[in-house]
Design a protein around this motif. Structure first.
Motif, PDB file in Angstrom:
ATOM      1  N   LEU A 132      -8.546 -13.635   2.256  1.00  0.00           N
ATOM      2  CA  LEU A 132      -7.603 -12.914   3.101  1.00  0.00           C
ATOM      3  C   LEU A 132      -6.571 -12.176   2.254  1.00  0.00           C
ATOM      4  O   LEU A 132      -6.239 -11.011   2.511  1.00  0.00           O
ATOM      5  CB  LEU A 132      -6.907 -13.893   4.045  1.00  0.00           C
ATOM      6  N   GLY A 133      -6.074 -12.854   1.221  1.00  0.00           N
ATOM      7  CA  GLY A 133      -5.105 -12.221   0.334  1.00  0.00           C
ATOM      8  C   GLY A 133      -5.688 -11.022  -0.384  1.00  0.00           C
ATOM      9  O   GLY A 133      -5.044  -9.971  -0.514  1.00  0.00           O
ATOM     10  N   ALA A 134      -6.928 -11.146  -0.882  1.00  0.00           N
ATOM     11  CA  ALA A 134      -7.571 -10.036  -1.580  1.00  0.00           C
ATOM     12  C   ALA A 134      -7.772  -8.843  -0.644  1.00  0.00           C
ATOM     13  O   ALA A 134      -7.553  -7.690  -1.026  1.00  0.00           O
ATOM     14  CB  ALA A 134      -8.910 -10.491  -2.158  1.00  0.00           C
ATOM     15  N   GLY A 135      -8.160  -9.126   0.587  1.00  0.00           N
ATOM     16  CA  GLY A 135      -8.333  -8.044   1.557  1.00  0.00           C
ATOM     17  C   GLY A 135      -7.028  -7.331   1.867  1.00  0.00           C
ATOM     18  O   GLY A 135      -6.979  -6.099   1.958  1.00  0.00           O
ATOM     19  N   LEU A 136      -5.951  -8.103   2.013  1.00  0.00           N
ATOM     20  CA  LEU A 136      -4.645  -7.498   2.297  1.00  0.00           C
ATOM     21  C   LEU A 136      -4.163  -6.656   1.115  1.00  0.00           C
ATOM     22  O   LEU A 136      -3.508  -5.614   1.314  1.00  0.00           O
ATOM     23  CB  LEU A 136      -3.629  -8.590   2.610  1.00  0.00           C
ATOM     24  N   MET A 137      -4.452  -7.081  -0.112  1.00  0.00           N
ATOM     25  CA  MET A 137      -4.057  -6.295  -1.287  1.00  0.00           C
ATOM     26  C   MET A 137      -4.655  -4.897  -1.229  1.00  0.00           C
ATOM     27  O   MET A 137      -4.003  -3.896  -1.566  1.00  0.00           O
ATOM     28  CB  MET A 137      -4.519  -7.001  -2.570  1.00  0.00           C
ATOM     29  N   ILE A 138      -5.919  -4.809  -0.796  1.00  0.00           N
ATOM     30  CA  ILE A 138      -6.590  -3.506  -0.720  1.00  0.00           C
ATOM     31  C   ILE A 138      -6.096  -2.711   0.485  1.00  0.00           C
ATOM     32  O   ILE A 138      -5.755  -1.529   0.373  1.00  0.00           O
ATOM     33  CB  ILE A 138      -8.116  -3.706  -0.647  1.00  0.00           C
ATOM     34  N   VAL A 139      -6.030  -3.365   1.631  1.00  0.00           N
ATOM     35  CA  VAL A 139      -5.634  -2.666   2.868  1.00  0.00           C
ATOM     36  C   VAL A 139      -4.213  -2.132   2.779  1.00  0.00           C
ATOM     37  O   VAL A 139      -3.926  -1.007   3.218  1.00  0.00           O
ATOM     38  CB  VAL A 139      -5.766  -3.616   4.082  1.00  0.00           C
ATOM     39  N   LEU A 140      -3.299  -2.885   2.180  1.00  0.00           N
ATOM     40  CA  LEU A 140      -1.895  -2.482   2.095  1.00  0.00           C
ATOM     41  C   LEU A 140      -1.587  -1.655   0.848  1.00  0.00           C
ATOM     42  O   LEU A 140      -0.426  -1.379   0.559  1.00  0.00           O
ATOM     43  CB  LEU A 140      -0.999  -3.722   2.140  1.00  0.00           C
ATOM     44  N   GLY A 141      -2.609  -1.269   0.100  1.00  0.00           N
ATOM     45  CA  GLY A 141      -2.424  -0.325  -0.992  1.00  0.00           C
ATOM     46  C   GLY A 141      -1.890  -0.902  -2.285  1.00  0.00           C
ATOM     47  O   GLY A 141      -1.412  -0.151  -3.146  1.00  0.00           O
ATOM     48  N   CYS A 142      -1.974  -2.219  -2.473  1.00  0.00           N
ATOM     49  CA  CYS A 142      -1.510  -2.809  -3.735  1.00  0.00           C
ATOM     50  C   CYS A 142      -2.480  -2.510  -4.875  1.00  0.00           C
ATOM     51  O   CYS A 142      -2.080  -2.457  -6.038  1.00  0.00           O
ATOM     52  CB  CYS A 142      -1.341  -4.320  -3.586  1.00  0.00           C
ATOM     53  N   CYS A 143      -3.737  -2.343  -4.556  1.00  0.00           N
ATOM     54  CA  CYS A 143      -4.729  -1.925  -5.549  1.00  0.00           C
ATOM     55  C   CYS A 143      -5.817  -1.156  -4.818  1.00  0.00           C
ATOM     56  O   CYS A 143      -5.972  -1.277  -3.592  1.00  0.00           O
ATOM     57  CB  CYS A 143      -5.320  -3.119  -6.302  1.00  0.00           C
ATOM     58  N   SER A 144      -6.545  -0.359  -5.557  1.00  0.00           N
ATOM     59  CA  SER A 144      -7.616   0.432  -4.958  1.00  0.00           C
ATOM     60  C   SER A 144      -8.899  -0.382  -4.904  1.00  0.00           C
ATOM     61  O   SER A 144      -9.044  -1.404  -5.597  1.00  0.00           O
ATOM     62  CB  SER A 144      -7.850   1.712  -5.759  1.00  0.00           C
ATOM     63  N   LEU A 145      -9.828   0.078  -4.106  1.00  0.00           N
ATOM     64  CA  LEU A 145     -11.127  -0.588  -4.034  1.00  0.00           C
ATOM     65  C   LEU A 145     -11.829  -0.522  -5.377  1.00  0.00           C
ATOM     66  O   LEU A 145     -12.514  -1.464  -5.783  1.00  0.00           O
ATOM     67  CB  LEU A 145     -11.985   0.075  -2.950  1.00  0.00           C
ATOM     68  N   ASN A 146     -11.609   0.578  -6.101  1.00  0.00           N
ATOM     69  CA  ASN A 146     -12.209   0.729  -7.429  1.00  0.00           C
ATOM     70  C   ASN A 146     -11.651  -0.299  -8.408  1.00  0.00           C
ATOM     71  O   ASN A 146     -12.392  -0.909  -9.191  1.00  0.00           O
ATOM     72  CB  ASN A 146     -11.947   2.143  -7.947  1.00  0.00           C
TER      73      ASN A 146
END
Length: 455
Positions: A287-301
């Motif tokens: 859940l935390g990893a998904g939120l990092m991507i969704v909220l723009g903390c890191c890119s999918l790349n």
């Protein structure tokens, strides 16, 4: 070396992948619930304190100083011009406080402020918004510099630079100017890199040396090496262009400083959720990893690049080996031999367990050592009617406490070259650290946990 990081990793279950892997395999083999986030803290914290004291007191005396007296002697040296963001956190701070004085392999040459050049800049010089800072150094050092919050690319014109100009999806690219490049002979300021290539010149090197003067006034020559900030598509476009002879994507994306507090909040949420057992460790982490991507903390790349396929394959193969040891009876055989060697003494059995893990992790990966040892240790504890918990903690601590060789832990190899260390350096201080950490771990486990099961 890597020991500073190890001390912080050993105090929680999520501090290192080894702890998580051991916990997951323990659940699989025993059917138990496993350990909570802070169960290992009671042993990890005192061990960390002892380790830090030993490192601070003894290591400066035991390890020789092999730092280069001339750090730029064998490096391609770039001239880099950056700016202090007007609304950034560095405004009003001195060079020393801002962390710009003692950077490795890069140094501050001068500051351009309101048309005036400040050379031989004093450490107490206070930064102002819009200051143009001229550095010299190599590519890797420049990459680290650009990750400092409040440092932004210097504009190609004289307009003030705002912190919003740092574009998170841009990355650093190294390019060599070809004889066919349309901007040969032009000043960087007049070449209009942003309009022509959708890129910004961050630094330039010529004949392996830095180019003096204002970056925007440098006239480009054939063979000049440029450090550009560009979008990922720049690399694919220039592969079919004659403007540059060589393109080297440094795979370094600009950090998203504006999302730092969001990232900290997500991390805290994951720790609290897992710590209070509101959900499983796996669910909280996913859940935390998904939120990092969704909220723009890191890119999918960036998230994709953080997955190390060889490590994942090694871990998966180690699980299979561990299961094979259990199913074939090899674990039972080895457990019986260790029990005979210990003479039925639980404390000696704990010492032998830690010693076994410590030796294995120096010659194979720490994750593999832990997974291969766990079935043996569990079989051993069951045969002797012992409490398995301290023995599992001994595996977690011993598998990651690999200090005696540079191949024992991946972080050792990471600092082996840049630190100027030799194999003998690891043996000199690593064996001592292994013994101290091992003794502290075993004593803490003996004093803090019952080794035998209550009748």
């Amino acid at each position: 070396m890597e020991w500073q990081g190890w001390f912080s990793l050993s105090v929680t279950l999520i501090g290192t992948s080894t702890n998580l892997i051991v916990n997951g395999q323990y659940q699989t083999l025993t059917g138990e619930d496993g350990f909570s986030l802070f169960d290992i803290t009671a042993v990890g914290l005192p061990v960390s304190i002892v380790g830090v004291i030993v490192m601070v007191v003894l290591f400066p005396r035991l390890l020789p100083d092999r730092s280069e007296k001339n750090p730029f002697s064998n490096l391609r040296e770039f001239t880099l011009e950056v700016a202090v963001a007007h609304n950034g956190p560095l405004v009003g701070k001195s060079i020393q406080v801002a962390g710009l004085r003692n950077l490795k392999r890069i140094f501050l040459v001068e500051i351009e402020r309101a048309g005036h050049i400040l050379t031989a800049v004093d450490s107490d010089e206070v930064l102002q918004g819009g200051d143009r800072l001229v550095f010299a150094g190599n590519t890797e050092a420049i990459t680290d510099l650009l990750r400092i919050n409040g440092i932004v690319p210097s504009a190609e014109n004289e307009h003030p630079v705002a912190i919003s100009q740092a574009v998170s999806e841009r990355r650093l690219v190294e390019a060599v100017v070809s004889p066919h490049c349309a901007v040969v002979g032009e000043r960087i300021r007049d070449a209009k890199f942003r309009d022509r290539y959708d890129a910004v010149v961050m630094a330039v090197a010529r004949n392996g040396e830095r180019v003096s003067g204002n970056l925007g006034s440098v006239r480009l020559n054939v063979g000049d090496t440029l450090l550009l900030e560009a979008r990922p598509v720049f690399v694919s476009r220039q592969r079919y262009s004659k403007d540059f002879l060589l393109i080297n994507d440094l795979n370094s994306e600009s950090p998203r400083h504006d999302r730092a507090y969001v990232a900290w909040a997500i991390l805290l949420g994951v720790v609290l959720t897992a710590g209070f057992q509101l959900t499983s460790m796996l669910n909280a982490a996913m859940l935390g990893a998904g939120l990092m991507i969704v909220l723009g903390c890191c890119s999918l790349n960036q998230a994709e690049k953080s997955l190390d396929l060889p490590v994942l394959v090694t871990i998966g193969a180690s699980f299979a080996l561990g299961a094979a040891l259990l199913q074939t009876g090899a674990a039972n055989f080895l457990a019986q031999k260790v029990l005979e060697l210990s003479g039925g003494q639980p404390w000696l059995l704990l010492v032998l367990t830690y010693a076994l893990i410590s030796i294995l992790t120096e010659v194979i990966s720490n994750n593999a050592a832990a997974i291969l040892s766990l079935p043996i240790v569990l079989e051993m504890a069951e045969k002797a009617q012992l409490n398995p918990e301290p023995f599992v903690f001994a595996i977690m601590m011993g598998a990651s406490a690999s200090f005696a060789t540079p191949i024992g832990y991946q972080c050792n190899l990471m600092v082996y070259g840049p630190g100027g260390y030799r194999f003998s350096d690891f043996l000199k201080v690593g064996i001592l650290m292994n013994l101290i950490i091992g003794a502290t771990t075993v004593v803490t486990l003996i004093l803090g946990w019952p080794l035998t099961l209550a009748d």
